[in-house]
Design a protein around this motif. Structure first.
Motif, PDB file in Angstrom:
ATOM      1  N   UNK A 186       1.159   1.320  -7.579  1.00 54.75           N
ATOM      2  CA  UNK A 186       2.449   0.789  -7.126  1.00 54.75           C
ATOM      3  C   UNK A 186       2.583   1.041  -5.623  1.00 54.75           C
ATOM      4  N   UNK A 190       2.588  -1.690  -2.270  1.00 57.60           N
ATOM      5  CA  UNK A 190       3.484  -1.703  -1.124  1.00 57.60           C
ATOM      6  C   UNK A 190       2.720  -1.751   0.184  1.00 57.60           C
ATOM      7  N   UNK A 195       3.822  -3.097   4.254  1.00 63.15           N
ATOM      8  CA  UNK A 195       5.096  -2.410   4.438  1.00 63.15           C
ATOM      9  C   UNK A 195       4.891  -1.098   5.180  1.00 63.15           C
ATOM     10  N   UNK A 196       5.812  -0.756   6.094  1.00 65.73           N
ATOM     11  CA  UNK A 196       5.696   0.542   6.757  1.00 65.73           C
ATOM     12  C   UNK A 196       6.026   1.670   5.776  1.00 65.73           C
ATOM     13  N   UNK A 199       9.581   2.571   4.469  1.00 66.62           N
ATOM     14  CA  UNK A 199      10.152   1.583   3.553  1.00 66.62           C
ATOM     15  C   UNK A 199       9.586   1.776   2.149  1.00 66.62           C
ATOM     16  N   UNK A 200       8.311   2.145   2.085  1.00 66.22           N
ATOM     17  CA  UNK A 200       7.710   2.344   0.766  1.00 66.22           C
ATOM     18  C   UNK A 200       8.371   3.523   0.066  1.00 66.22           C
ATOM     19  N   UNK A 203      12.195   2.217  -0.621  1.00 68.26           N
ATOM     20  CA  UNK A 203      12.443   1.053  -1.471  1.00 68.26           C
ATOM     21  C   UNK A 203      11.533   0.983  -2.687  1.00 68.26           C
ATOM     22  N   UNK A 204      10.451   1.743  -2.681  1.00 69.62           N
ATOM     23  CA  UNK A 204       9.554   1.674  -3.830  1.00 69.62           C
ATOM     24  C   UNK A 204       9.527   3.000  -4.572  1.00 69.62           C
ATOM     25  N   UNK A 207      13.357   4.440  -5.734  1.00 67.29           N
ATOM     26  CA  UNK A 207      13.932   3.705  -6.861  1.00 67.29           C
ATOM     27  C   UNK A 207      13.117   3.858  -8.143  1.00 67.29           C
ATOM     28  N   UNK A 208      11.783   3.865  -8.019  1.00 64.43           N
ATOM     29  CA  UNK A 208      10.972   3.968  -9.229  1.00 64.43           C
ATOM     30  C   UNK A 208      11.133   5.315  -9.911  1.00 64.43           C
TER      31      UNK A 208
ATOM     32  N   UNK B  89      -0.087  -3.148   9.566  1.00 63.44           N
ATOM     33  CA  UNK B  89       1.076  -3.884   9.062  1.00 63.44           C
ATOM     34  C   UNK B  89       0.867  -5.384   9.226  1.00 63.44           C
ATOM     35  N   UNK B 103       0.587  -4.942 -10.985  1.00 62.84           N
ATOM     36  CA  UNK B 103       1.461  -3.849 -10.556  1.00 62.84           C
ATOM     37  C   UNK B 103       2.726  -4.363  -9.860  1.00 62.84           C
ATOM     38  N   UNK B 105       6.523  -4.301  -8.745  1.00 63.03           N
ATOM     39  CA  UNK B 105       7.381  -3.133  -8.513  1.00 63.03           C
ATOM     40  C   UNK B 105       8.336  -2.985  -9.696  1.00 63.03           C
ATOM     41  N   UNK B 106       8.292  -1.832 -10.375  1.00 57.89           N
ATOM     42  CA  UNK B 106       9.006  -1.723 -11.653  1.00 57.89           C
ATOM     43  C   UNK B 106      10.526  -1.811 -11.529  1.00 57.89           C
ATOM     44  N   UNK B 107      11.079  -1.478 -10.368  1.00 51.93           N
ATOM     45  CA  UNK B 107      12.533  -1.481 -10.279  1.00 51.93           C
ATOM     46  C   UNK B 107      13.077  -2.799  -9.746  1.00 51.93           C
ATOM     47  N   UNK B 108      12.190  -3.721  -9.385  1.00 53.78           N
ATOM     48  CA  UNK B 108      12.670  -4.961  -8.769  1.00 53.78           C
ATOM     49  C   UNK B 108      12.635  -6.115  -9.761  1.00 53.78           C
ATOM     50  N   UNK B 117       7.498  -8.551   0.073  1.00 57.82           N
ATOM     51  CA  UNK B 117       6.803  -8.410   1.346  1.00 57.82           C
ATOM     52  C   UNK B 117       7.778  -8.493   2.508  1.00 57.82           C
ATOM     53  N   UNK B 120      10.335  -5.348   2.249  1.00 54.97           N
ATOM     54  CA  UNK B 120       9.754  -4.064   2.640  1.00 54.97           C
ATOM     55  C   UNK B 120       9.429  -4.036   4.126  1.00 54.97           C
ATOM     56  N   UNK B 121       9.281  -5.202   4.726  1.00 53.14           N
ATOM     57  CA  UNK B 121       9.024  -5.224   6.156  1.00 53.14           C
ATOM     58  C   UNK B 121      10.302  -5.371   6.964  1.00 53.14           C
TER      59      UNK B 121
END
Lengths: 295, 261
Positions: A186, A190, A195-196, A199-200, A203-204, A207-208, B89, B103, B105-108, B117, B120-121
């Motif tokens: 996961x 990201x 993604x920077x 943020x991972x 936002x990842x 929340x997970x 990046x 995979x 994202x489980x919460x999205x 993408x 997250x950016x």
């Protein structure tokens, strides 16, 4: 090889089933022995304490000795409640959480990210040692730091600092363990999107693992709810409802201790303990529910 | 010696003497590989387990940078530009990646997964633009009709094959130049696998695809060019058709005929 076993499988199976039943019986008996203390405690608290629990128990502050003595001699229920204790506990736990949760989660993330580094290992060891510090010692430390130097007197702030130090290692460990349960893929997903890093995390990863983090926080809170020793040296206790961080404040466990020391208020021990126990149990059950949901 | 009978004009990727080792004392997992990847084509990387094919693939979008112990040498050029000169990046926006196991994202939600993408950016888009990207990406992976009524449900409720197509859509949302796929169908059933394969063939019109697979028949079915790797070396690289009919190296022939692998 025992040919008998092959020739006569049923006889063997019968003895296996018998052994199985004996084993099951032993397990049931041992489980009953294990859970019996909590059943005995709760039933005792309910029997002795339920009589005192009514509306005024939650809306009035603790009575003084004279009121309690008069009520006792007239064979009435002791008037008043534990409002000052409930508000004080909530106030101090809230302040402690505000201090411990952000710091604890950040350190937890750090340990998860830099798990193998020497510096991270030192921090992890220190946090484990912190868990073992006797709570009265934390009370003494908060007394030295806060009561003596900052608030110049017993205060809610000092109480919540000592509670926050108790919470910190619990939150650090639960954060790290929860994050470890997130599959590496996961995180890589990201990164593969460019993604920077921050943020991972925001936002990842968070929340997970949110339900795990909440479970850890609730368990840490229920752990400090009943702490008495550090509060005796820091918050001291107060007969009135107090929301000033620099003033002495009561708490439910402090009230229980005060009631214990006053022969006229013995009845209130049981109802306050029942309340505290119920509160802690509820938090525990909620966190167990949340933890079960994520599986 | 590498048997490279492939002339690639204006390659999208050119790999020059790439070596990767998992730490500085370890043997090279990828050993001095040089190859040029054709634009708008599917290039398959085959080989037995542990031959370095995933390691090679992950070097292309610099995923190895996440693990400081890994040592990478040599260069890769994306449209003539050295990827080490581009920030990770920016690079990973130009080179999308799809993993072995789906995979999302489980919460999205499905919608948020496709647009992840951008989110997250920290790129803000107008709602119409976002909706457009989500719809186009999901249509590209032939998932739109299946999920258009449940865009705001969690992506993890989809079946494995749908999840994998969702992950491809997530990689497509940025309109990358190259898509890297690391055994994308190994966790899927045959029906889902054939859907993903059809999709890849369709997608090569717009994108250049590099596909790692240990399924030879998959490589034969859908790829234009194939690399065969063995113990970190690029053994043979050529047009898939000619490699499967007349392999030049004995190891390739043995692998393709099932003698090892």
């Amino acid at each position: 090889m025992n040919l008998n076993v092959i020739a006569n499988p049923t006889g063997n199976i019968k003895s296996r089933i018998r052994k199985d039943k004996i084993y099951l019986g032993i397990i049931i008996v041992l489980s009953l022995i294990t859970i019996s203390p909590i059943i005995l405690i709760i039933s005792k608290l309910i029997i002795k304490g339920i009589r005192q629990i009514n509306l005024s128990f939650f809306t009035e502050t603790a009575p003084d000795t004279l009121e309690a003595m008069t009520a006792l001699s007239n064979n009435e229920i002791i008037p008043g409640g534990i409002l000052n204790g409930i508000t004080g506990t909530i106030f101090m736990v809230l302040m402690a959480s505000l201090m411990a949760i952000p710091v604890g989660i950040l350190i937890g993330i750090f340990l998860y990210e830099k798990g193998e580094k020497r510096y991270a290992n030192i921090i992890r060891d220190i946090s484990d040692i912190m868990q073992g510090i006797p709570s009265i010692v934390l009370g003494l430390i908060a007394y030295l730091w806060i009561v003596k130097n900052i608030t110049n007197g017993f205060s809610a702030l000092a109480g919540s600092v000592s509670l926050a130090i108790m919470m910190l290692p619990l939150i650090i460990r639960s954060t790290e363990e929860t994050l470890k349960m997130i599959p590496q893929t996961i995180k890589e997903a990201g990164f593969a999107l460019g993604a920077p890093y921050h943020k991972i995390i925001l936002k990842v990863l968070i929340p997970s693992s949110l339900s795990g983090l909440i479970t850890g926080i609730l368990l840490a809170i229920s752990r400090i709810l009943g702490e008495t020793a550090p509060l005796m040296l820091t918050a001291l206790g107060s007969p009135v409802v107090n929301f000033y961080a620099d003033k002495p404040t009561s708490a439910v466990p402090l009230l229980i201790w005060e009631f214990y020391n006053d022969p006229n208020m013995v009845d209130l021990i049981w109802s306050s303990s029942l309340f505290l126990m119920g509160f802690v149990l509820t938090l525990n059950i909620i966190s167990k529910r949340i933890a079960a949901k994520r599986k | 010696m590498i048997l490279n009978n492939l002339e690639v004009e204006n390659p999208v990727l050119s790999i020059k003497d790439l070596s990767v080792a998992y730490d500085k004392n370890a043997k090279n997992a990828v050993n001095a590989v040089s190859a040029e990847v054709k634009r708008n084509a599917i290039t398959a990387i085959m080989g037995p387990s542990g031959c370095g094919k995933s390691t090679l693939l992950r070097a292309i979008n610099r995923m190895h940078d996440l693990y400081p112990a890994i040592v990478t040498e040599g260069n890769i050029f994306l449209n003539g530009e050295n990827i080490n000169k581009i920030s990770t990046i920016e690079l990973r926006r130009k080179i999308g990646m799809v993993f072995q196991r789906p995979n999302p994202f489980p919460t999205m939600s499905i919608y948020d997964n496709v647009i992840a993408g951008y989110k997250l950016n920290g790129i803000r888009l107008k709602k119409e633009k976002r909706d457009h990207i989500v719809e186009e990406s999901l249509k590209d992976v032939v998932l739109w009709d299946e999920v258009k009524d449940s865009l705001y449900k969690k992506g993890t409720f989809l079946s494995g094959g749908q999840q994998q197509r969702l992950c491809i859509a997530r990689a497509l949302a940025f309109q990358p130049d190259v898509i890297l796929l690391d055994e994308p169908t190994s966790a899927l059933d045959p029906v889902a696998t054939s859907k993903v394969e059809d999709l890849l063939v369709k997608l090569k019109k717009k994108y250049s695809i590099v596909l790692v697979t240990h399924n030879m028949t998959q490589a034969a079915r859908i790829s234009d060019n194939s690399m065969f790797m063995y113990l970190g070396d690029l053994v043979e690289y050529g047009k898939t058709k000619s490699m499967f009919t007349t392999p030049q190296d004995q190891r390739t022939e043995e692998y393709l005929t099932g003698k090892f692998g």
